[in-house]
Design a protein around this motif. Structure first.
Motif, PDB file in Angstrom:
ATOM      1  N   MET A  33      47.261  31.442  30.831  1.00 52.36           N
ATOM      2  CA  MET A  33      48.182  32.539  31.129  1.00 52.36           C
ATOM      3  C   MET A  33      48.525  33.263  29.840  1.00 52.36           C
ATOM      4  O   MET A  33      48.939  32.657  28.874  1.00 52.36           O
ATOM      5  CB  MET A  33      49.445  31.961  31.787  1.00 52.36           C
ATOM      6  N   ILE A  34      48.312  34.556  29.823  1.00 52.83           N
ATOM      7  CA  ILE A  34      48.617  35.362  28.633  1.00 52.83           C
ATOM      8  C   ILE A  34      49.975  36.022  28.841  1.00 52.83           C
ATOM      9  O   ILE A  34      50.293  36.466  29.942  1.00 52.83           O
ATOM     10  CB  ILE A  34      47.502  36.389  28.376  1.00 52.83           C
ATOM     11  N   GLU A  37      39.854  39.557  27.805  1.00 55.25           N
ATOM     12  CA  GLU A  37      38.748  39.461  28.764  1.00 55.25           C
ATOM     13  C   GLU A  37      39.098  38.510  29.912  1.00 55.25           C
ATOM     14  O   GLU A  37      38.820  38.812  31.076  1.00 55.25           O
ATOM     15  CB  GLU A  37      37.487  38.967  28.048  1.00 55.25           C
ATOM     16  N   ASP A  38      39.738  37.395  29.589  1.00 51.23           N
ATOM     17  CA  ASP A  38      40.157  36.453  30.632  1.00 51.23           C
ATOM     18  C   ASP A  38      41.173  37.084  31.571  1.00 51.23           C
ATOM     19  O   ASP A  38      41.116  36.885  32.787  1.00 51.23           O
ATOM     20  CB  ASP A  38      40.751  35.189  30.001  1.00 51.23           C
ATOM     21  N   HIS A  76      42.227  39.328  37.018  1.00 46.97           N
ATOM     22  CA  HIS A  76      42.674  40.437  37.854  1.00 46.97           C
ATOM     23  C   HIS A  76      41.525  41.049  38.641  1.00 46.97           C
ATOM     24  O   HIS A  76      41.716  41.474  39.783  1.00 46.97           O
ATOM     25  CB  HIS A  76      43.407  41.475  37.006  1.00 46.97           C
ATOM     26  N   ARG A  77      40.351  41.078  38.060  1.00 46.76           N
ATOM     27  CA  ARG A  77      39.179  41.586  38.783  1.00 46.76           C
ATOM     28  C   ARG A  77      38.936  40.746  40.031  1.00 46.76           C
ATOM     29  O   ARG A  77      38.663  41.285  41.116  1.00 46.76           O
ATOM     30  CB  ARG A  77      37.941  41.562  37.889  1.00 46.76           C
ATOM     31  N   ARG A 110      40.939  41.479  47.441  1.00 41.98           N
ATOM     32  CA  ARG A 110      41.684  42.451  48.252  1.00 41.98           C
ATOM     33  C   ARG A 110      40.745  43.474  48.882  1.00 41.98           C
ATOM     34  O   ARG A 110      40.900  43.843  50.049  1.00 41.98           O
ATOM     35  CB  ARG A 110      42.737  43.154  47.403  1.00 41.98           C
ATOM     36  N   LEU A 111      39.777  43.944  48.116  1.00 41.16           N
ATOM     37  CA  LEU A 111      38.814  44.912  48.652  1.00 41.16           C
ATOM     38  C   LEU A 111      37.953  44.280  49.742  1.00 41.16           C
ATOM     39  O   LEU A 111      37.636  44.942  50.749  1.00 41.16           O
ATOM     40  CB  LEU A 111      37.943  45.481  47.534  1.00 41.16           C
ATOM     41  N   ASP A 112      37.589  43.020  49.567  1.00 40.00           N
ATOM     42  CA  ASP A 112      36.814  42.323  50.601  1.00 40.00           C
ATOM     43  C   ASP A 112      37.617  42.213  51.892  1.00 40.00           C
ATOM     44  O   ASP A 112      37.088  42.444  52.989  1.00 40.00           O
ATOM     45  CB  ASP A 112      36.399  40.927  50.127  1.00 40.00           C
ATOM     46  N   ARG A 113      38.916  41.882  51.771  1.00 40.37           N
ATOM     47  CA  ARG A 113      39.766  41.802  52.972  1.00 40.37           C
ATOM     48  C   ARG A 113      39.926  43.175  53.625  1.00 40.37           C
ATOM     49  O   ARG A 113      39.901  43.298  54.849  1.00 40.37           O
ATOM     50  CB  ARG A 113      41.140  41.210  52.619  1.00 40.37           C
TER      51      ARG A 113
END
Length: 114
Positions: free
Chosen positions: A2-3, A83-84, A89-90, A96-99
């Motif tokens: 966690m950042i 990057e992590d 988040h990606r 979400r886009l798949d749902r």
């Protein structure tokens, strides 16, 4: 991992400037002196070193003295944290886009059945 919110904001703020992104790109080949880094930029050295200060404050680069020269290098740990953060988040955005896509397909089927 966690950042912290402040860390990620500082990182992306530092990367928001094209000059600073160009510095990061130049340092991807290895450590370079400040004078060598500054050559391609049409700005006074004090202005350029302000950019380096922002990158250093964001922990994206580190620097040290070698005699009279100041050498800058990437700090890959901070770049990896960014990057992590993006990768995590990606994954959320893709889920979400798949749902959403599945929901649209369900709606299309329901309309076709009517």
């Amino acid at each position: 991992m966690m950042i912290e919110k402040q860390t990620i904001e500082t990182t992306f703020n530092a990367l928001s400037d094209p000059t600073r992104r160009a510095v990061i790109e130049a340092l991807s080949s290895g450590p370079v002196s400040v004078s060598e880094l500054a050559k391609p930029f049409a700005m006074a050295l004090p202005s350029f070193t302000q950019h380096l200060g922002i990158l250093e404050d964001a922990k994206l680069i580190v620097s040290h003295r070698e005699g009279r020269r100041r050498i800058c290098a990437l700090n890959p740990g901070t770049l990896q944290e960014a990057e992590d953060w993006l990768a995590s988040h990606r994954a959320q955005w893709e889920a979400r886009l798949d749902r959403f896509e599945a929901h649209l397909e369900t709606m299309k089927k329901e309309q076709a059945d009517d």
